[in-house]
Scaffold this motif. Structure first.
Motif, PDB file in Angstrom:
ATOM      1  N   VAL A 136       6.980  -0.624   5.917  1.00 52.10           N
ATOM      2  CA  VAL A 136       6.657  -1.195   7.227  1.00 52.10           C
ATOM      3  C   VAL A 136       5.966  -2.530   6.992  1.00 52.10           C
ATOM      4  O   VAL A 136       4.888  -2.569   6.383  1.00 52.10           O
ATOM      5  CB  VAL A 136       5.733  -0.269   8.033  1.00 52.10           C
ATOM      6  CG1 VAL A 136       5.439  -0.880   9.398  1.00 52.10           C
ATOM      7  CG2 VAL A 136       6.356   1.109   8.183  1.00 52.10           C
ATOM      8  N   PRO A 137       6.551  -3.639   7.453  1.00 57.23           N
ATOM      9  CA  PRO A 137       5.942  -4.944   7.198  1.00 57.23           C
ATOM     10  C   PRO A 137       4.686  -5.170   8.043  1.00 57.23           C
ATOM     11  O   PRO A 137       4.661  -4.867   9.237  1.00 57.23           O
ATOM     12  CB  PRO A 137       7.041  -5.934   7.569  1.00 57.23           C
ATOM     13  CG  PRO A 137       7.900  -5.203   8.552  1.00 57.23           C
ATOM     14  CD  PRO A 137       7.846  -3.758   8.158  1.00 57.23           C
ATOM     15  N   THR A 138       3.665  -5.690   7.401  1.00 54.42           N
ATOM     16  CA  THR A 138       2.439  -6.089   8.094  1.00 54.42           C
ATOM     17  C   THR A 138       2.609  -7.518   8.597  1.00 54.42           C
ATOM     18  O   THR A 138       3.182  -8.364   7.902  1.00 54.42           O
ATOM     19  CB  THR A 138       1.235  -5.994   7.146  1.00 54.42           C
ATOM     20  OG1 THR A 138       0.960  -4.623   6.885  1.00 54.42           O
ATOM     21  CG2 THR A 138       0.003  -6.634   7.736  1.00 54.42           C
ATOM     22  N   ASP A 139       2.107  -7.791   9.798  1.00 52.86           N
ATOM     23  CA  ASP A 139       2.190  -9.140  10.367  1.00 52.86           C
ATOM     24  C   ASP A 139       1.042  -9.967   9.805  1.00 52.86           C
ATOM     25  O   ASP A 139      -0.041 -10.036  10.392  1.00 52.86           O
ATOM     26  CB  ASP A 139       2.129  -9.084  11.888  1.00 52.86           C
ATOM     27  CG  ASP A 139       2.607 -10.373  12.536  1.00 52.86           C
ATOM     28  OD1 ASP A 139       2.277 -11.445  11.988  1.00 52.86           O
ATOM     29  OD2 ASP A 139       3.302 -10.305  13.559  1.00 52.86           O
ATOM     30  N   ARG A 142       0.890  -1.163   0.000  1.00 50.93           N
ATOM     31  CA  ARG A 142       0.000   0.000   0.000  1.00 50.93           C
ATOM     32  C   ARG A 142       0.923   1.207   0.000  1.00 50.93           C
ATOM     33  O   ARG A 142       1.615   1.475   0.984  1.00 50.93           O
ATOM     34  CB  ARG A 142      -0.903  -0.033   1.243  1.00 50.93           C
ATOM     35  CG  ARG A 142      -1.983   1.048   1.278  1.00 50.93           C
ATOM     36  CD  ARG A 142      -1.451   2.321   1.868  1.00 50.93           C
ATOM     37  NE  ARG A 142      -2.490   3.304   2.121  1.00 50.93           N
ATOM     38  CZ  ARG A 142      -2.257   4.566   2.419  1.00 50.93           C
ATOM     39  NH1 ARG A 142      -1.016   5.022   2.476  1.00 50.93           N
ATOM     40  NH2 ARG A 142      -3.243   5.395   2.665  1.00 50.93           N
ATOM     41  N   ARG A 143       0.961   1.918  -1.113  1.00 53.77           N
ATOM     42  CA  ARG A 143       1.936   3.004  -1.250  1.00 53.77           C
ATOM     43  C   ARG A 143       1.538   4.219  -0.404  1.00 53.77           C
ATOM     44  O   ARG A 143       0.399   4.332   0.044  1.00 53.77           O
ATOM     45  CB  ARG A 143       2.101   3.400  -2.713  1.00 53.77           C
ATOM     46  CG  ARG A 143       0.933   4.109  -3.346  1.00 53.77           C
ATOM     47  CD  ARG A 143       1.275   4.462  -4.800  1.00 53.77           C
ATOM     48  NE  ARG A 143       0.211   5.202  -5.481  1.00 53.77           N
ATOM     49  CZ  ARG A 143       0.067   6.517  -5.434  1.00 53.77           C
ATOM     50  NH1 ARG A 143       0.903   7.257  -4.711  1.00 53.77           N
ATOM     51  NH2 ARG A 143      -0.906   7.114  -6.095  1.00 53.77           N
ATOM     52  N   LYS A 181      -1.423  -6.101   3.217  1.00 57.14           N
ATOM     53  CA  LYS A 181      -0.404  -5.380   2.456  1.00 57.14           C
ATOM     54  C   LYS A 181       0.547  -4.625   3.388  1.00 57.14           C
ATOM     55  O   LYS A 181       0.149  -4.115   4.427  1.00 57.14           O
ATOM     56  CB  LYS A 181      -1.071  -4.417   1.471  1.00 57.14           C
ATOM     57  CG  LYS A 181      -1.954  -5.147   0.461  1.00 57.14           C
ATOM     58  CD  LYS A 181      -2.521  -4.200  -0.561  1.00 57.14           C
ATOM     59  CE  LYS A 181      -3.467  -4.948  -1.498  1.00 57.14           C
ATOM     60  NZ  LYS A 181      -2.768  -6.033  -2.234  1.00 57.14           N
ATOM     61  N   HIS A 182       1.796  -4.564   2.975  1.00 61.80           N
ATOM     62  CA  HIS A 182       2.782  -3.774   3.703  1.00 61.80           C
ATOM     63  C   HIS A 182       2.562  -2.295   3.366  1.00 61.80           C
ATOM     64  O   HIS A 182       2.225  -1.950   2.233  1.00 61.80           O
ATOM     65  CB  HIS A 182       4.194  -4.186   3.306  1.00 61.80           C
ATOM     66  CG  HIS A 182       4.435  -5.663   3.412  1.00 61.80           C
ATOM     67  ND1 HIS A 182       4.228  -6.368   4.583  1.00 61.80           N
ATOM     68  CD2 HIS A 182       4.836  -6.578   2.486  1.00 61.80           C
ATOM     69  CE1 HIS A 182       4.512  -7.641   4.386  1.00 61.80           C
ATOM     70  NE2 HIS A 182       4.870  -7.798   3.124  1.00 61.80           N
ATOM     71  N   TYR A 183       2.734  -1.449   4.353  1.00 62.46           N
ATOM     72  CA  TYR A 183       2.580  -0.005   4.146  1.00 62.46           C
ATOM     73  C   TYR A 183       3.924   0.610   3.783  1.00 62.46           C
ATOM     74  O   TYR A 183       4.950   0.283   4.392  1.00 62.46           O
ATOM     75  CB  TYR A 183       2.045   0.655   5.416  1.00 62.46           C
ATOM     76  CG  TYR A 183       0.553   0.913   5.419  1.00 62.46           C
ATOM     77  CD1 TYR A 183       0.052   2.201   5.328  1.00 62.46           C
ATOM     78  CD2 TYR A 183      -0.356  -0.133   5.519  1.00 62.46           C
ATOM     79  CE1 TYR A 183      -1.310   2.454   5.342  1.00 62.46           C
ATOM     80  CE2 TYR A 183      -1.726   0.101   5.542  1.00 62.46           C
ATOM     81  CZ  TYR A 183      -2.204   1.400   5.447  1.00 62.46           C
ATOM     82  OH  TYR A 183      -3.560   1.645   5.458  1.00 62.46           O
ATOM     83  N   GLU A 184       3.885   1.481   2.814  1.00 63.42           N
ATOM     84  CA  GLU A 184       5.096   2.167   2.389  1.00 63.42           C
ATOM     85  C   GLU A 184       4.971   3.659   2.682  1.00 63.42           C
ATOM     86  O   GLU A 184       3.916   4.252   2.454  1.00 63.42           O
ATOM     87  CB  GLU A 184       5.301   1.944   0.884  1.00 63.42           C
ATOM     88  CG  GLU A 184       6.716   2.132   0.415  1.00 63.42           C
ATOM     89  CD  GLU A 184       6.901   1.559  -0.990  1.00 63.42           C
ATOM     90  OE1 GLU A 184       7.743   0.654  -1.140  1.00 63.42           O
ATOM     91  OE2 GLU A 184       6.194   2.012  -1.907  1.00 63.42           O
TER      92      GLU A 184
END
Length: 441
Positions: free
Chosen positions: A231-234, A116-117, A222-225
C-alpha cells in the motif's frame, strides 16, 4: 555482565508484565512490545519481584532485604537474583549495553528500508493471501448475519457524506466480526462518482514515542506491506504536514515497525477494495499519542498547543492535496482487569458496567459533543484505559469544517479467562454536512 551486590542495578525497559493462571499457579508473562527482546519470558512471583525493583536505584542487597519481607520463607539468594538479572540482560529486557546495541541495529535496519513489512502476518492472521481472504470472508458473513450489524452509510443522501470510520484493532481472532460494518459503510461511500483517493489511518502509539508538550503524532514515509500487497504511502502529504507542523512528524517512525493498529486496518481496506472493485488509493499512516496526561490534569487535549498545531497542520495538508480523503480511526475502547493494572478480575457485572460506560462515551461521539466527551473523561480520568479517546478528540479538529454526527454500527467485548481482563471495541461511521446544507436523517 556482572552485577555487584551494592551497586544500583540497570532499569528494566518499557515492557509488559501480564499475570496469568498456569496450572493453578500464578505466573507472569513478560514481553517487549517493541520486540527488541527476541522472545517473551515466563517468570514466577520471585522473579517478577526482582523485575519490579529494577528502577535504576535498587541494589541486589536491597532487593533481597525487601524480598525476604514480602515473600518470607523464600529460597532466593544472591546467586538466584544474579541468574534472573543475567536472563533479563541476555534477553534484552534491561536498559543496558546489550539491549542498546540490539535496538540500534534494529532501528538502523528499519530506517534503511522503504517498506514497513507485515509484522503480524503468520501470527495474528494468515500469511497466505488466500487464507487471509477466507478469514475476512467469515468475518463479513458473521457480521451480515448478526442482528446488531447494519450499514448506516448515507453518502449522497441529503448532502451527507462519510468523512471517517472507526474500527477496532483488537486481535482479529478475538473480535474480527466487529470490523466489517465500518468497512461496509466505507465501501458504500467509496463506490460513488468520487471515490476516496486517500485514507488517513489514525492508529495508537501504544509504545511511546510522543512527548507531552512537544509532539502528539508519529507518521511514516514508508509504504506498508501486507499479504495482499504493498500500500503506497502519500509522502507528499506527509512532507507537507511536517512543513506546516514545524517539525518532522516521522522522527520516531521506527515505532510503526511492530505496531498493529495501522496494519490491521489496512488489511480490511485492501480486502474491501478487491471485494467492491474500488480504485487504488494511498494512505497516511499515523500513530497518535496518549491524551491521558491532559485528562488527569483536568485539561482539554484540543487546547494543548502541540495537539492543536499538529492536527491543524494535518488537516491543512490533507486539504491541500486536493484528493477526496477519509479518516480511519483504528482504536479500541476499554482495557480493564489485572492485565491492565486493575486489582480485580472482570466478572459478568463488571462487563455489563463496562458496556454501559462505553455506550455513554460513544453517545458523545455520536453527537459529536467534544465538551461532553471531555467532561465524561475528566470525571474518571479515563480509568478504563480507553485508547480511542485521542482519535475521537482528533476528529473534532480534522472535521472542523462541517457539522458532523456519528453512527454506532457494532460493539463487542473480549473476555480473557487466563488474565481475568477485558477489552471492548466498536465500529462507527461519521458523516458531515457542509455548511448551509440541509441536515440528513
Amino acid at each position: 555482565m556482572s552485577f555487584a551486590t551494592d551497586t544500583p542495578l540497570p532499569r528494566v525497559r518499557n515492557i509488559e508484565v501480564i499475570p496469568i493462571d498456569k496450572g493453578g499457579e500464578r505466573m507472569f508473562y513478560v514481553r517487549d512490545p517493541l520486540e527488541i527482546a527476541p522472545q517473551p519470558l515466563l517468570l514466577g512471583p520471585a522473579g517478577v519481584f526482582v523485575l519490579s525493583h529494577l528502577d535504576g536505584r535498587h541494589t541486589i542487597d536491597q532487593i533481597l532485604e525487601s524480598l525476604q519481607k514480602a515473600l518470607p520463607g523464600g529460597e532466593m539468594g544472591v546467586g538466584e537474583v544474579r541468574h534472573v538479572l543475567g536472563k533479563l540482560s541476555e534477553s534484552c529486557y534491561l536498559d543496558d549495553p546489550v539491549a542498546a546495541a540490539r535496538a540500534a541495529r534494529i532501528r538502523e535496519e528499519f530506517e534503511r528500508s522503504d517498506v514497513r513489512r507485515a509484522w503480524h502476518a503468520g501470527t495474528a492472521y494468515p500469511n497466505d493471501p488466500g487464507e487471509l481472504a477466507g478469514m475476512l470472508d467469515e468475518f463479513f458473513e458473521t457480521a451480515a448475519s448478526s442482528e446488531k450489524a447494519h450499514v448506516g452509510d448515507k453518502c449522497g443522501v441529503r448532502e451527507e457524506r462519510l468523512a471517517a470510520i472507526m474500527c477496532p484493532h483488537i486481535d482479529l481472532r478475538a473480535g474480527g466480526e466487529t470490523y466489517p460494518p465500518a468497512f461496509n459503510a466505507l465501501a458504500a461511500a467509496s463506490g460513488s462518482e468520487h471515490p476516496c483517493e486517500l485514507f488517513v489511518i489514525l492508529g495508537v502509539a501504544h509504545n511511546g514515542g510522543t512527548e507531552p508538550g512537544e509532539s502528539f503524532a508519529i507518521a511514516t514515509r514508508k509504504h506498508y506491506e501486507t499479504p495482499f500487497g504493498r500500500v503506497p504511502t502519500d509522502s507528499d502529504v506527509v512532507e507537507d504536514w511536517s512543513d506546516r507542523a514545524g517539525r518532522d512528524v516521522t522522527n520516531e517512525q521506527w515505532l510503526h515497525r511492530t505496531e498493529h493498529s495501522v496494519e490491521f486496518a489496512l488489511l480490511f481496506l485492501q480486502y474491501i477494495r478487491a471485494r467492491a472493485d474500488l480504485p487504488p488509493f494511498r494512505v497516511v499512516p499515523v500513530l497518535l499519542g496518549s491524551v491521558d496526561h491532559y485528562l488527569h490534569e483536568g485539561k482539554n487535549p484540543l487546547k494543548a498547543p502541540e495537539v492543536a498545531n499538529e492536527l491543524e497542520a494535518l488537516r491543512a495538508a490533507v486539504s491541500a492535496s486536493g484528493k477526496r480523503s477519509l479518516y480511519v480511526l483504528s482504536v479500541d475502547l476499554a482495557h480493564i482487569g489485572p492485565k491492565f493494572g486493575h486489582p480485580d478480575r472482570i466478572d459478568d457485572a463488571a462487563a455489563v458496567a463496562c458496556e454501559a460506560a462505553d455506550r455513554e462515551l460513544l453517545g458523545y461521539a455520536q453527537r459529536f459533543d467534544a465538551a461532553g466527551l471531555c467532561r465524561s473523561l475528566h470525571a474518571d480520568r479515563n480509568s478504563r484505559n480507553v485508547d480511542a479517546v485521542a482519535g475521537l478528540f482528533s476528529l473534532h479538529t480534522l472535521l472542523a469544517d462541517a457539522e458532523c454526527r456519528g453512527d454506532l454500527l457494532s460493539y463487542g467485548q473480549n473476555r480473557q479467562d487466563d488474565t481475568g481482563s477485558l477489552v471492548s471495541y466498536a465500529s462507527m461511521a461519521f458523516y458531515k454536512t457542509p455548511p448551509g446544507s440541509a441536515r440528513g436523517g
